[in-house]
Design a protein around this motif. Structure first.
Motif, PDB file in Angstrom:
ATOM      1  N   GLY A 106     -50.534 -37.303 -48.118  1.00 53.77           N
ATOM      2  CA  GLY A 106     -50.579 -35.999 -47.477  1.00 53.77           C
ATOM      3  C   GLY A 106     -51.922 -35.311 -47.635  1.00 53.77           C
ATOM      4  O   GLY A 106     -52.886 -35.902 -48.135  1.00 53.77           O
ATOM      5  N   GLY A 139     -43.754 -33.844 -45.341  1.00 49.99           N
ATOM      6  CA  GLY A 139     -43.834 -34.945 -46.279  1.00 49.99           C
ATOM      7  C   GLY A 139     -44.666 -34.588 -47.498  1.00 49.99           C
ATOM      8  O   GLY A 139     -44.275 -34.862 -48.638  1.00 49.99           O
ATOM      9  N   ALA A 140     -45.820 -33.970 -47.258  1.00 49.45           N
ATOM     10  CA  ALA A 140     -46.703 -33.631 -48.381  1.00 49.45           C
ATOM     11  C   ALA A 140     -46.013 -32.672 -49.344  1.00 49.45           C
ATOM     12  O   ALA A 140     -46.091 -32.832 -50.570  1.00 49.45           O
ATOM     13  CB  ALA A 140     -48.003 -33.015 -47.855  1.00 49.45           C
ATOM     14  N   ASP A 185     -42.253 -43.183 -51.787  1.00 48.47           N
ATOM     15  CA  ASP A 185     -42.620 -42.311 -50.670  1.00 48.47           C
ATOM     16  C   ASP A 185     -42.237 -43.037 -49.388  1.00 48.47           C
ATOM     17  O   ASP A 185     -42.983 -43.872 -48.884  1.00 48.47           O
ATOM     18  CB  ASP A 185     -44.124 -41.993 -50.718  1.00 48.47           C
ATOM     19  CG  ASP A 185     -44.569 -41.137 -49.534  1.00 48.47           C
ATOM     20  OD1 ASP A 185     -43.775 -40.971 -48.578  1.00 48.47           O
ATOM     21  OD2 ASP A 185     -45.717 -40.641 -49.560  1.00 48.47           O
ATOM     22  N   GLU A 202     -50.607 -44.944 -43.395  1.00 47.91           N
ATOM     23  CA  GLU A 202     -51.982 -44.697 -42.948  1.00 47.91           C
ATOM     24  C   GLU A 202     -52.952 -45.724 -43.536  1.00 47.91           C
ATOM     25  O   GLU A 202     -53.975 -46.027 -42.947  1.00 47.91           O
ATOM     26  CB  GLU A 202     -52.431 -43.285 -43.347  1.00 47.91           C
ATOM     27  CG  GLU A 202     -51.505 -42.174 -42.893  1.00 47.91           C
ATOM     28  CD  GLU A 202     -51.239 -42.198 -41.403  1.00 47.91           C
ATOM     29  OE1 GLU A 202     -50.056 -42.352 -41.024  1.00 47.91           O
ATOM     30  OE2 GLU A 202     -52.196 -42.095 -40.630  1.00 47.91           O
ATOM     31  N   GLN A 206     -42.864 -42.440 -44.118  1.00 47.61           N
ATOM     32  CA  GLN A 206     -43.111 -43.166 -42.863  1.00 47.61           C
ATOM     33  C   GLN A 206     -42.121 -44.321 -42.653  1.00 47.61           C
ATOM     34  O   GLN A 206     -41.776 -44.659 -41.527  1.00 47.61           O
ATOM     35  CB  GLN A 206     -44.554 -43.695 -42.823  1.00 47.61           C
ATOM     36  CG  GLN A 206     -44.968 -44.180 -41.451  1.00 47.61           C
ATOM     37  CD  GLN A 206     -46.470 -44.119 -41.148  1.00 47.61           C
ATOM     38  OE1 GLN A 206     -46.966 -44.824 -40.292  1.00 47.61           O
ATOM     39  NE2 GLN A 206     -47.204 -43.263 -41.814  1.00 47.61           N
ATOM     40  N   TYR A 243     -51.500 -43.176 -48.905  1.00 51.23           N
ATOM     41  CA  TYR A 243     -51.557 -41.897 -48.190  1.00 51.23           C
ATOM     42  C   TYR A 243     -50.322 -41.092 -48.563  1.00 51.23           C
ATOM     43  O   TYR A 243     -49.191 -41.556 -48.371  1.00 51.23           O
ATOM     44  CB  TYR A 243     -51.600 -42.075 -46.668  1.00 51.23           C
ATOM     45  CG  TYR A 243     -51.686 -40.738 -45.964  1.00 51.23           C
ATOM     46  CD1 TYR A 243     -52.918 -40.111 -45.780  1.00 51.23           C
ATOM     47  CD2 TYR A 243     -50.542 -40.072 -45.544  1.00 51.23           C
ATOM     48  CE1 TYR A 243     -53.005 -38.859 -45.180  1.00 51.23           C
ATOM     49  CE2 TYR A 243     -50.624 -38.811 -44.946  1.00 51.23           C
ATOM     50  CZ  TYR A 243     -51.857 -38.220 -44.767  1.00 51.23           C
ATOM     51  OH  TYR A 243     -51.937 -36.975 -44.177  1.00 51.23           O
TER      52      TYR A 243
HETATM   53  C1  PLP Z   1     -47.174 -38.672 -43.118  1.00 53.49           C
HETATM   54  C2  PLP Z   1     -46.991 -39.044 -44.517  1.00 53.49           C
HETATM   55  C3  PLP Z   1     -46.990 -38.084 -45.545  1.00 53.49           C
HETATM   56  C4  PLP Z   1     -47.262 -36.624 -45.285  1.00 53.49           C
HETATM   57  O1  PLP Z   1     -46.276 -36.057 -44.469  1.00 53.49           O
HETATM   58  P1  PLP Z   1     -46.584 -34.686 -43.709  1.00 53.49           P
HETATM   59  O2  PLP Z   1     -45.275 -34.324 -43.082  1.00 53.49           O
HETATM   60  O3  PLP Z   1     -47.664 -34.967 -42.721  1.00 53.49           O
HETATM   61  O4  PLP Z   1     -47.015 -33.715 -44.747  1.00 53.49           O
HETATM   62  C5  PLP Z   1     -46.754 -38.513 -46.831  1.00 53.49           C
HETATM   63  N1  PLP Z   1     -46.531 -39.801 -47.112  1.00 53.49           N
HETATM   64  C6  PLP Z   1     -46.515 -40.749 -46.157  1.00 53.49           C
HETATM   65  C7  PLP Z   1     -46.240 -42.170 -46.529  1.00 53.49           C
HETATM   66  C8  PLP Z   1     -46.762 -40.412 -44.828  1.00 53.49           C
HETATM   67  O5  PLP Z   1     -46.766 -41.362 -43.878  1.00 53.49           O
END
Ligand code: PLP
Length: 445
Positions: A162, A133-134, A263, A235, A266, A160
């Motif tokens: 990453g 995700g990051a 984003d 988060e 999640q 949140y």
């Molecule tokens: C978990 C998350 C990320 C980061 O994803 P990773 O796969 O852990 O790098 C980015 N944005 C949101 C909204 C998340 O919940």
């Protein structure tokens, strides 16, 4: 050591405790973890998994726990979901890697086509695949900057995004995500969110106006490449902005030439009772970032968006060794097929209704707010009659639920939110039992 145990929905769908949680085998493994693994990589519940599927996680001691976390909203179709296992097994026997940037393969193209078809909006789209995700959020920013020739990135309170350098800058909370890890990337600006429980009755439009004023006056719309927002924060505490907030923000971005980035790492892939959380209010982001629930547990992430924006970076400007790995692509195609074939969008709504009804019926005056959408639900815990956060109670309840064999997660800027993210493959009787346990835990603490 424990023999090989086959996971997936064929595992007995039961809560079964045969030792304390964690049991002796897990405790021994945790001692080895502490000696061998960098302590910065924390562990919520030191129960070592041997198999998982449907709504359960089976540990090395033979305990079967009810899973209300899905590995942080990842195994939405269930662990070792049958179509995923079949597709990945077939792929691993054909080839495991070539690097899409060297000699490509059709799985990547098919995932891109599926995302272009399924994400909000009917405009022409393109997709690029990444590992996490990051990494995908970072690439969304790169693409927005290339398309606008601007640099500023607007994010929100409680966000949140990453743990990489740019995404740490975009993430709001210091502990544990940022503390001591600076300096952070520049040109990141933070605006106030719509947070109905703590907003004193601001409407979505009013909260959007407040955020836009901050960005307009302190940054200047003309300096912003992108506004990046989670349609429901993860988060940060499962904060769903008031209706009208996201559409007003998206409209301002459109009028100001700013790339509106959702984003949905999640919230995506049926979690909220829509395929994507933006669908709830018909918001069409310019770029959408997906990961977590996309591939049933294999590492995959994507940026999908308007062709004219996605086409801006030069050839070779995007990519990575493993991005869109063939195993992860095979898994993603199986996940998409499973969501459609098993009606998991509707299933998420039904799970959400059950959870909402149960949580309201707890009637506990320490539950300040019950919120979320679909199978992404949370309670914010406060001192009775106030909005003062109660992180101690939150920890106590989570720990007690773990000891009773129910895996729940916490979150929130103030550490006072219990969140519930069951796999959409969880059977009803386990969901009911998990909330019976939680109700009892609340009554006893
Ligand atoms: C978990 C998350 C990320 C980061 O994803 P990773 O796969 O852990 O790098 C980015 N944005 C949101 C909204 C998340 O919940």
């Amino acid at each position: 050591m424990t023999d090989h145990v086959t996971g997936g929905p064929g595992l007995p769908q039961e809560r079964r405790l045969v030792t304390a949680v964690p049991g002796p085998e897990s405790t021994a493994l945790q001692a080895r973890k502490i000696a061998a693994v960098a302590p910065g990589v924390g562990t919520t519940l030191p129960v070592y998994t041997v198999a998982a599927g449907g709504g359960v996680i089976v540990d090395v001691d033979g305990n079967s726990l009810i899973d209300l976390g899905s590995g942080i909203a990842v195994t939405s179709v269930g662990n070792s979901a049958p179509r995923v296992v079949e597709a990945v097994t077939a792929q691993v026997e054909s080839f495991t890697h070539t690097c899409f940037m060297i000699t490509p393969y059709d799985g990547y193209v098919r995932v891109a086509e599926a995302l272009n078809r399924l994400t909000p909006g009917t405009h022409e789209k393109r997709t690029a695949l990444f590992n996490s995700g990051a990494e995908a959020v970072e690439n969304a920013v790169k693409i927005a900057r290339a398309a606008t020739l601007r640099q500023g990135v607007a994010v929100f309170d409680h966000a949140y995004h990453g743990r990489t350098n740019l995404t740490m800058a975009m993430t709001a909370k210091n502990m544990p995500y940022k503390h001591g890890f600076g300096p952070f990337a520049s040109e990141v600006y933070r605006a106030p969110l719509s947070y109905p429980f703590r907003d004193g009755g601001l409407s979505g439009e009013e909260a959007a106006r407040r955020a836009i004023d901050v960005l307009d006056k302190q940054v200047g719309a003309g300096n912003l490449a992108a506004v990046v927002i989670e349609p429901i924060q993860g988060e940060g505490g499962f904060i769903a902005p008031a209706d009208g907030f996201l559409p007003a923000l998206a409209e301002w971005c459109r009028a100001s030439g700013i790339v509106f980035v959702a984003d949905e790492v999640q919230t995506g892939f049926a979690r909220t009772g829509d395929l994507f959380a933006c669908d709830h209010e018909g918001v069409v982001p310019d770029l959408i970032v997906t990961a977590k629930g996309i591939a049933g547990g294999l590492p995959l992430a994507a940026v999908t968006g308007r062709a004219e924006i996605m086409d801006a970076p030069h050839v070779g400007g995007l990519g990575g060794t493993y991005g869109g790995n063939p195993l992860a692509c095979a898994a993603a195609l199986a996940v998409i097929e499973t969501i459609e074939a098993d009606g998991l969008v509707d299933r998420a709504r039904a799970i959400g209704k059950t959870m909402l009804d149960r949580l309201h019926a707890f009637g506990d005056d320490r539950i300040g707010d019950v919120r979320g959408r679909g199978a992404m639900m949370a309670v914010e815990l406060v001192k009775p009659g106030t909005t003062e956060p109660d992180p101690e109670l939150t920890r106590t309840v989570a720990t007690a639920a773990h000891a009773e064999g129910v895996v729940v997660l916490t979150c929130g800027t103030y550490g006072n939110v219990l969140r519930f993210l069951p796999p959409l493959a969880i059977p009803d009787h386990l969901l009911t039992e998990a909330f019976d346990v939680l109700q009892q835990v609340f009554e006893e603490h």
